[in-house]
Design an enzyme around this catalytic site. Sequence first.
Site, PDB file in Angstrom:
ATOM      1  N   SER A 230       8.804  84.334  21.412  1.00 18.06           N
ATOM      2  CA  SER A 230       8.700  85.956  19.962  1.00 18.06           C
ATOM      3  C   SER A 230      10.879  85.858  20.644  1.00 18.06           C
ATOM      4  O   SER A 230      11.082  85.218  22.164  1.00 18.06           O
ATOM      5  CB  SER A 230       8.347  86.767  20.619  1.00 18.06           C
ATOM      6  OG  SER A 230       8.083  86.387  22.864  1.00 18.06           O
ATOM      7  N   ASP A 231      11.590  87.183  20.076  1.00 18.19           N
ATOM      8  CA  ASP A 231      11.824  87.473  20.695  1.00 18.19           C
ATOM      9  C   ASP A 231      11.734  88.954  21.805  1.00 18.19           C
ATOM     10  O   ASP A 231      10.721  88.244  21.905  1.00 18.19           O
ATOM     11  CB  ASP A 231      13.042  88.382  19.485  1.00 18.19           C
ATOM     12  CG  ASP A 231      14.830  88.558  19.098  1.00 18.19           C
ATOM     13  OD1 ASP A 231      15.503  88.608  20.538  1.00 18.19           O
ATOM     14  OD2 ASP A 231      15.294  89.205  19.083  1.00 18.19           O
ATOM     15  N   TRP A 232      13.183  88.657  23.151  1.00 23.28           N
ATOM     16  CA  TRP A 232      12.146  89.634  24.003  1.00 23.28           C
ATOM     17  C   TRP A 232      12.113  90.842  23.728  1.00 23.28           C
ATOM     18  O   TRP A 232      12.205  91.521  23.565  1.00 23.28           O
ATOM     19  CB  TRP A 232      13.770  89.270  24.946  1.00 23.28           C
ATOM     20  CG  TRP A 232      14.198  88.276  25.763  1.00 23.28           C
ATOM     21  CD1 TRP A 232      13.938  88.194  27.019  1.00 23.28           C
ATOM     22  CD2 TRP A 232      13.922  86.959  25.920  1.00 23.28           C
ATOM     23  NE1 TRP A 232      14.150  86.789  27.478  1.00 23.28           N
ATOM     24  CE2 TRP A 232      13.409  85.885  26.871  1.00 23.28           C
ATOM     25  CE3 TRP A 232      13.465  86.037  24.328  1.00 23.28           C
ATOM     26  CZ2 TRP A 232      13.718  84.712  26.967  1.00 23.28           C
ATOM     27  CZ3 TRP A 232      13.560  84.718  24.195  1.00 23.28           C
ATOM     28  CH2 TRP A 232      13.398  83.965  25.532  1.00 23.28           C
ATOM     29  N   ALA A 234       9.500  91.482  21.658  1.00 27.16           N
ATOM     30  CA  ALA A 234       8.945  91.136  20.145  1.00 27.16           C
ATOM     31  C   ALA A 234       7.145  91.529  20.058  1.00 27.16           C
ATOM     32  O   ALA A 234       6.395  91.658  19.318  1.00 27.16           O
ATOM     33  CB  ALA A 234       9.379  90.333  19.333  1.00 27.16           C
TER      34      ALA A 234
END
Length: 304
Positions: A230-232, A234
């Site tokens: 995941s993006d941080w 997300a």
Amino acid sequence: MAEDETERDETERLLEKLDIGQKVRLLTGASNWRTYGEPAVGLRPLTMSDGPAGVRGEAWDERRTSLVLPSPTALAASWDGELVRELGGLLAAEARRKGVQVLLAPTLNLHRSPLGGRHFECFSEDPLLTARTGVAFVTGVQEGGVAATAKHFVANDAETDRLRVDVTVDERTLRELYLAPFEAAVDAGVWAVMSAYNKVNGVTMSASELLERPLKKCGGGWGFDGLVVSDWGAVRSLLDTARSGQDLAMPGPEGPWAAGLLGAVASGLVDEARIDDKVRRLLRLARRVGALGEPAPAGRALGP
């Protein structure tokens, strides 16, 4: 670099040695930039780092300098794939110097508006040029034994309200513009893909069916066998993301999966087979970067 039969068998053997608590623990980061290790299967922590123009490492510390490349936009403007490939190798050497196994780059989103605050991280407004440059970047990094991460999947082309924005896009435009560079990266063998903050057609990307098809599924899909990180921050919910093709929630150690995923599996709300597939992909990535079992050869390296 696809797993051969021996590696697949070894991955399954290691997976069988883990109980469900150990498996779930591996799926949320141990810290801001690291994953958990698991000594029972010889798994060492993976260290991740931004970014598209250099390797920052784990700390925001001006005393620990980093080699910085021209912006990705400038690299794409060169139309020189071999140069970009060599620079990818240089970043791999820099990553290894900083103890990083997973580089959170390249950014394969498109320049869609002059107001896009992170366009300096992106290659181009053109999906073909973005794809060609991204493939060269991925190849150079991974030839150096470091995982590249194609990001941010998908249609993450604006900073305004980026955590909640819903991108409404028809299927043809999605495939021919926004997905095309990611498909090229998967075809080139990228080892990781990062899911984006935004929604696409009403569904947040960390829970989107697009992570399964076209990304992961074979037969009508791309057959991506790597890890979806995941993006941080997300991953902001539990069940919809755990049931999706999302594999690793970063950062940690707190988060929806850390708080509730084990209970969701125990109560039958999330199939353990889903968890196994996520862990299997994490083990596969760890093997590719030399963080599982005996360290792998570093591969081609450029620079100091």
